[in-house]
Design an enzyme around this catalytic site. Sequence first.
Site, short mmCIF file in Angstrom:
data_model
loop_
_atom_site.label_atom_id
_atom_site.label_comp_id
_atom_site.label_asym_id
_atom_site.label_seq_id
_atom_site.Cartn_x
_atom_site.Cartn_y
_atom_site.Cartn_z
N TYR A 158 0.91 -1.22 0.13
CA TYR A 158 -0.07 0.09 -0.04
C TYR A 158 0.84 1.26 -0.04
O TYR A 158 1.86 1.34 0.67
CB TYR A 158 -0.93 -0.12 1.14
N TRP A 160 1.46 5.72 -1.37
CA TRP A 160 1.14 6.87 -2.41
C TRP A 160 2.08 7.07 -3.35
O TRP A 160 1.96 7.84 -4.19
CB TRP A 160 0.89 8.26 -1.58
N1 LIG Z 1 -2.30 7.88 12.62
C1 LIG Z 1 -2.61 8.33 11.12
N2 LIG Z 1 -1.96 7.17 10.30
C2 LIG Z 1 -2.40 7.34 8.83
C3 LIG Z 1 -3.47 8.23 8.53
C4 LIG Z 1 -4.06 9.15 9.45
O1 LIG Z 1 -4.66 10.02 9.34
N3 LIG Z 1 -3.62 9.06 10.81
N4 LIG Z 1 -3.75 8.39 7.26
C5 LIG Z 1 -3.57 7.17 6.62
C6 LIG Z 1 -3.80 7.10 4.83
S1 LIG Z 1 -5.28 7.91 4.45
C7 LIG Z 1 -2.89 7.07 4.11
S2 LIG Z 1 -3.30 7.16 2.55
C8 LIG Z 1 -1.43 6.48 4.46
C9 LIG Z 1 -0.19 6.98 3.62
O2 LIG Z 1 0.78 6.24 3.76
P1 LIG Z 1 1.71 6.06 2.55
O3 LIG Z 1 1.13 6.09 1.24
O4 LIG Z 1 2.44 4.83 2.69
O5 LIG Z 1 2.57 7.33 2.80
P2 LIG Z 1 3.64 8.16 1.89
O6 LIG Z 1 4.63 8.87 2.87
O7 LIG Z 1 3.18 8.77 0.58
O8 LIG Z 1 4.47 7.10 1.31
C10 LIG Z 1 5.14 6.65 0.10
C11 LIG Z 1 6.47 6.17 -0.17
O9 LIG Z 1 6.77 5.79 -1.42
C12 LIG Z 1 7.88 6.35 -1.70
N5 LIG Z 1 8.01 6.63 -3.10
C13 LIG Z 1 7.42 7.52 -3.86
N6 LIG Z 1 7.75 7.44 -5.14
C14 LIG Z 1 8.12 6.39 -5.27
C15 LIG Z 1 8.84 5.75 -6.51
O10 LIG Z 1 8.52 5.96 -7.80
N7 LIG Z 1 9.03 4.31 -6.50
C16 LIG Z 1 9.25 3.73 -5.12
N8 LIG Z 1 9.83 2.45 -4.94
N9 LIG Z 1 8.87 4.50 -3.85
C17 LIG Z 1 8.41 5.54 -4.09
C18 LIG Z 1 8.15 7.46 -0.83
O11 LIG Z 1 9.61 8.05 -0.88
C19 LIG Z 1 7.33 7.33 0.52
O12 LIG Z 1 8.36 6.69 1.17
O13 LIG Z 1 -1.09 6.76 5.75
C20 LIG Z 1 -2.29 6.32 6.64
N10 LIG Z 1 -1.88 6.53 8.20
N1 LIG Z 2 -1.42 18.51 2.27
C1 LIG Z 2 -1.92 17.12 2.49
N2 LIG Z 2 -3.09 16.76 1.76
C2 LIG Z 2 -3.64 15.51 1.77
C3 LIG Z 2 -2.83 14.57 2.59
C4 LIG Z 2 -1.66 14.81 3.07
O1 LIG Z 2 -1.04 13.96 3.66
N3 LIG Z 2 -1.21 16.26 3.22
N4 LIG Z 2 -3.36 13.27 2.52
C5 LIG Z 2 -4.26 12.85 1.34
C6 LIG Z 2 -4.94 11.71 1.69
S1 LIG Z 2 -4.27 10.16 1.30
C7 LIG Z 2 -6.13 11.58 2.10
S2 LIG Z 2 -6.99 10.14 2.56
C8 LIG Z 2 -7.07 12.73 2.39
C9 LIG Z 2 -7.38 12.96 3.91
O2 LIG Z 2 -8.49 13.60 4.28
P1 LIG Z 2 -9.04 13.60 5.71
O3 LIG Z 2 -9.33 12.56 6.28
O4 LIG Z 2 -10.38 14.31 5.45
O5 LIG Z 2 -8.35 14.54 6.42
P2 LIG Z 2 -7.40 14.70 8.02
O6 LIG Z 2 -6.58 15.65 7.81
O7 LIG Z 2 -7.30 13.38 8.38
O8 LIG Z 2 -8.71 15.04 8.52
C10 LIG Z 2 -9.54 16.17 8.34
C11 LIG Z 2 -10.12 17.01 9.62
O9 LIG Z 2 -10.91 16.15 10.36
C12 LIG Z 2 -10.61 16.71 11.68
N5 LIG Z 2 -11.05 15.52 12.77
C13 LIG Z 2 -10.13 14.81 13.31
N6 LIG Z 2 -11.06 14.11 14.28
C14 LIG Z 2 -12.25 14.29 14.09
C15 LIG Z 2 -13.70 14.02 14.37
O10 LIG Z 2 -13.75 13.10 15.22
N7 LIG Z 2 -14.66 14.76 14.05
C16 LIG Z 2 -14.49 15.57 13.04
N8 LIG Z 2 -15.81 16.37 12.98
N9 LIG Z 2 -13.62 16.14 12.78
C17 LIG Z 2 -12.45 15.63 13.13
C18 LIG Z 2 -9.23 16.99 11.84
O11 LIG Z 2 -8.87 17.88 12.74
C19 LIG Z 2 -8.85 17.67 10.32
O12 LIG Z 2 -9.06 19.23 10.24
O13 LIG Z 2 -6.07 13.89 2.34
C20 LIG Z 2 -5.33 13.98 1.24
N10 LIG Z 2 -4.61 15.54 1.23
MO LIG Z 3 -5.19 8.69 2.38
#
Ligand SMILES: Nc1nc2c(c(=O)[nH]1)N[C@H]1C(S)=C(S)[C@@H](COP(=O)(O)OP(=O)(O)OC[C@H]3O[C@@H](n4cnc5c(=O)[nH]c(N)nc54)[C@H](O)[C@@H]3O)O[C@H]1N2
Ligand SMILES: Nc1nc2c(c(=O)[nH]1)N[C@H]1C(S)=C(S)[C@@H](COP(=O)(O)OP(=O)(O)OC[C@H]3O[C@@H](n4cnc5c(=O)[nH]c(N)nc54)[C@H](O)[C@@H]3O)O[C@H]1N2
Ligand SMILES: [Mo]
Length: 836
Positions: A158, A160
């Site tokens: 998994y 990004w």
């Molecule tokens: N506590 C907490 N944890 C969360 C979340 C949260 O809200 N709270 N959100 C979750 C969510 S929604 C997501 S999507 C995940 C994200 O988790 P990840 O998608 O694992 O996060 P990234 O930091 O985007 O990791 C991408 C990695 O791919 C590498 N990479 C980039 N380009 C390439 C490439 O071309 N080739 C290779 N081989 N590697 C590459 C980058 O260097 C990086 O290390 O985290 C989740 N974890």
């Molecule tokens: N700059 C930036 N943009 C991103 C990403 C990133 O890593 N960086 N990640 C991307 C990805 S993979 C994803 S999945 C999306 C994630 O999109 P979301 O999941 O919507 O983003 P979050 O930042 O986890 O949370 C959004 C808001 O929810 C609030 N929140 C937390 N807990 C609660 C709760 O219990 N109730 C309510 N009402 N609000 C709460 C947080 O304080 C925050 O302001 O964003 C995408 N966009």
């Molecule tokens: Mo995500």
Amino acid sequence: MKNFNQNRRNILKYTALFAAVPFVNQLADKSTLLAAGIKKFSTELVLNGDVYTAAHWGALKVSVKNGKIVKSTNAFSGMIENPLQSVTADLVDGKNTNRIKAPMVRKSYLEKKANHRELRGADEWVEVSYDQAIKLVSDEIKRVRKEKGANSIYGGSYGWKSSGNLHNARTLLHRFLTMGGGFVGGLGDYSAGAAQVIMPHVVGTLETYEQQTSWPLVLEHSKVVVIWGANPMDTLRIAWTSNDGQGLEYFKKLKESGKKIIIIDPIKSNTIEYFGNTAEWLCVTPNTDVALMLGIIHTMLTTQQYNKEFIETYTEGFDKFADYVMGKTADKTPKSAKWASAICGVSESKIKELADLFFNNRTMLMTGYNMQRQHHGEQVHWMAVTLASMIGQIGLPGGGFGISYHYANGGSPTTNAPVIGGITVGKASGDGPEWFNDGASISIPVARIADCLLNPGKTIDYNGRKITYPEIDLVYWVGGNPFVHHQDTNLLIKAWKKPSTIIVNEMYWTPTAKMADIVFPITTPYERNDLTMSGDYSNLNINPMKQVVKALPNAKSDYEVFSDLAKACGFGDQYTENKDEMTWLEEFYNTAYNQAKKAGVTLADGSEMPDFETFWKNNKPLVFAPTPEGEEFVRYADFREDPILNPLGTPSGKIEIYSETIAKMNYKDCGAFPQWFEPIEWLGMKNKPAEFALVSPHPSLRLHSQLSNTSLRDQYAIADREPIWINPADAKAKGIKNGDIVRAYNQRGQILVGAVVSDIVPKGVVRIYEGAWYDPMDPSKENTLCKNGNANVLTIDIPTSELADANIANTALVNIEKYKEKAPQLTAFMPPKGAK
Ligand SMILES: Nc1nc2c(c(=O)[nH]1)N[C@H]1C(S)=C(S)[C@@H](COP(=O)(O)OP(=O)(O)OC[C@H]3O[C@@H](n4cnc5c(=O)[nH]c(N)nc54)[C@H](O)[C@@H]3O)O[C@H]1N2
Ligand SMILES: Nc1nc2c(c(=O)[nH]1)N[C@H]1C(S)=C(S)[C@@H](COP(=O)(O)OP(=O)(O)OC[C@H]3O[C@@H](n4cnc5c(=O)[nH]c(N)nc54)[C@H](O)[C@@H]3O)O[C@H]1N2
Ligand SMILES: [Mo]
């Protein structure tokens, strides 16, 4: 992993539109940038000049001087600033970049020591030649496959990764593993894992990654806009393909619109700061939005102010749900505004006011994903759809609900752009919806990875079926960072000790690379050629992603690595189809080019789409125009117009407030209608295991862990650690001052963070953004301190419910104290022992 509503796209006719195009700005530099002596598809580098490329954070113009990147900005001028676009140079080679410089193998693994798995993350590394690494990996994959079968190879991988339709790391891995004979894949995602499983039961589609009612219609028709658990001014800085930048522009217009805007969030997010006095902030207790929604619903039922006609015509099973709301079911508790207020912290009168406001005005509920990345996360969007059904405006312009306005520019009108091709997995054999189908022989829910590694043979429930965990012996990860993204890092460390071999392709020495046995050094997107579209829903642009600088001496693209591995495994030609990088790109481009020719599609300025040679030589993004259908798109309009002719994809064809399908699953943690379940840890519980609710949302100055290793970190790090936001009263009680190092801990682990004392967080709540690189103090010890502040050391690794098995990253309680010992040196951005 993400697939957008192609059906919807396909029914939009390819209409050339020459009218004014909103936000389609002029290229920042109109001069065509020709590298000297271009041949057909010249891949010669521009040593001095501008090169156009793209990343998740948008189309980029990168300026190069003497072969080095000196500046990086948005390819288009006049857009809202996106700081993520400025640090391209750092990503190639900056102070903290920490590139992997050669193929490397962990010493005890190379020496085949019996206890080598124990030393993962704590060992020395040894450099090997590329050919040696290819042989080592291909031999090992062949061995594992032969001895233990395809189902012992985990390729869920998994993550990004980077933008680009060829150098699509995860798909390239899947292509290699599929052609080699199969692997264990990952189901769903971390983003919206709960919503994307519940929504098909409720409204018949994934909903999470689908086009929203178009923004122009929201701006024209909505009277009330609720931004519910979303922080779009930060999260719209990125997109899955590449950001088209329009979402931020539309939220700016919303701010200027004079509409009633309500933002519901426990934290005063950057979006709330941005809206200032043009919006009302409702501070809600973390993890309690379902109760808040129920309070509004109960009020509507008691005042009889809800749209009964809509409920009758378009929904299924409301009565059973209403009994629950009114306290006529087993729990005998009316979910009144008073009841809700005691749980969610929003006042009773405010809850009643919301019921009245929503019912009497055209209201759009824009929900984020965070609320469903919580325990029982399935309930949130189900309840939101139920509330929207009672308001009765689903299918009307500017009314209803939208799950993706905050993500990847949902609501930006779809254009007439033809769609470019991309690398595929080859022959796939999955059994889920198309977007789950990654060529895997079997799949496990992505967030169950640690559970799967630790418990081979265990059978779990998942969305009405059973999944038995295979015994994984080899893990291959590319383009993701599980030692940052997965919940309960210490549990993952234990799980990670199970397989015989772990291989990682990475650009940088991330925590996940450090936890591997074999690493391949990968090129950054700025060191290879590619193509991507931008605007996941709009398809606004086709972007060239031209190589900007020379690649690091030993770095290879994932494509090269997998091509060589495929060759070593005997299916090299099948893998590459005898095509090189530019041949693939020409083919991908021509898929779109031929569509455009056939449908008579032109660019937004009315000119013809250039052929590939000209496009590549011109070196600039193509801009397409929204179609009238795209601009006038109202989600569920056809269903509203005729629910018999245009039924939803649910068993009843209607919105299922009560789901017979789910009822039959008989799950204890997900019932037949949406309801309030107490989360495993939250502020209102009895005998709290820790004092503060930890909210770990997405970082404003990173994409997860990506960009951590750039100078952007200087803007937010406190005492060289990830910041923790603490309310002034709580800080005072704990003797913590701004800038102090704080130890945050609970029964699962401990981390060091830097204090930001601020009333943007309420009492009892702390915020640590997800994405800090895990940095163990002593990797040979259990539950060692993370010196950099990775929130996931503290989060819980259990599923949302037996229905979706999604992660609950945002449900956790933690303690905090001032750290009084000598601050340990940060090593997150340093190579491990033995590496240069
Ligand atoms: N506590 C907490 N944890 C969360 C979340 C949260 O809200 N709270 N959100 C979750 C969510 S929604 C997501 S999507 C995940 C994200 O988790 P990840 O998608 O694992 O996060 P990234 O930091 O985007 O990791 C991408 C990695 O791919 C590498 N990479 C980039 N380009 C390439 C490439 O071309 N080739 C290779 N081989 N590697 C590459 C980058 O260097 C990086 O290390 O985290 C989740 N974890
Ligand atoms: N700059 C930036 N943009 C991103 C990403 C990133 O890593 N960086 N990640 C991307 C990805 S993979 C994803 S999945 C999306 C994630 O999109 P979301 O999941 O919507 O983003 P979050 O930042 O986890 O949370 C959004 C808001 O929810 C609030 N929140 C937390 N807990 C609660 C709760 O219990 N109730 C309510 N009402 N609000 C709460 C947080 O304080 C925050 O302001 O964003 C995408 N966009
Ligand atoms: Mo995500």
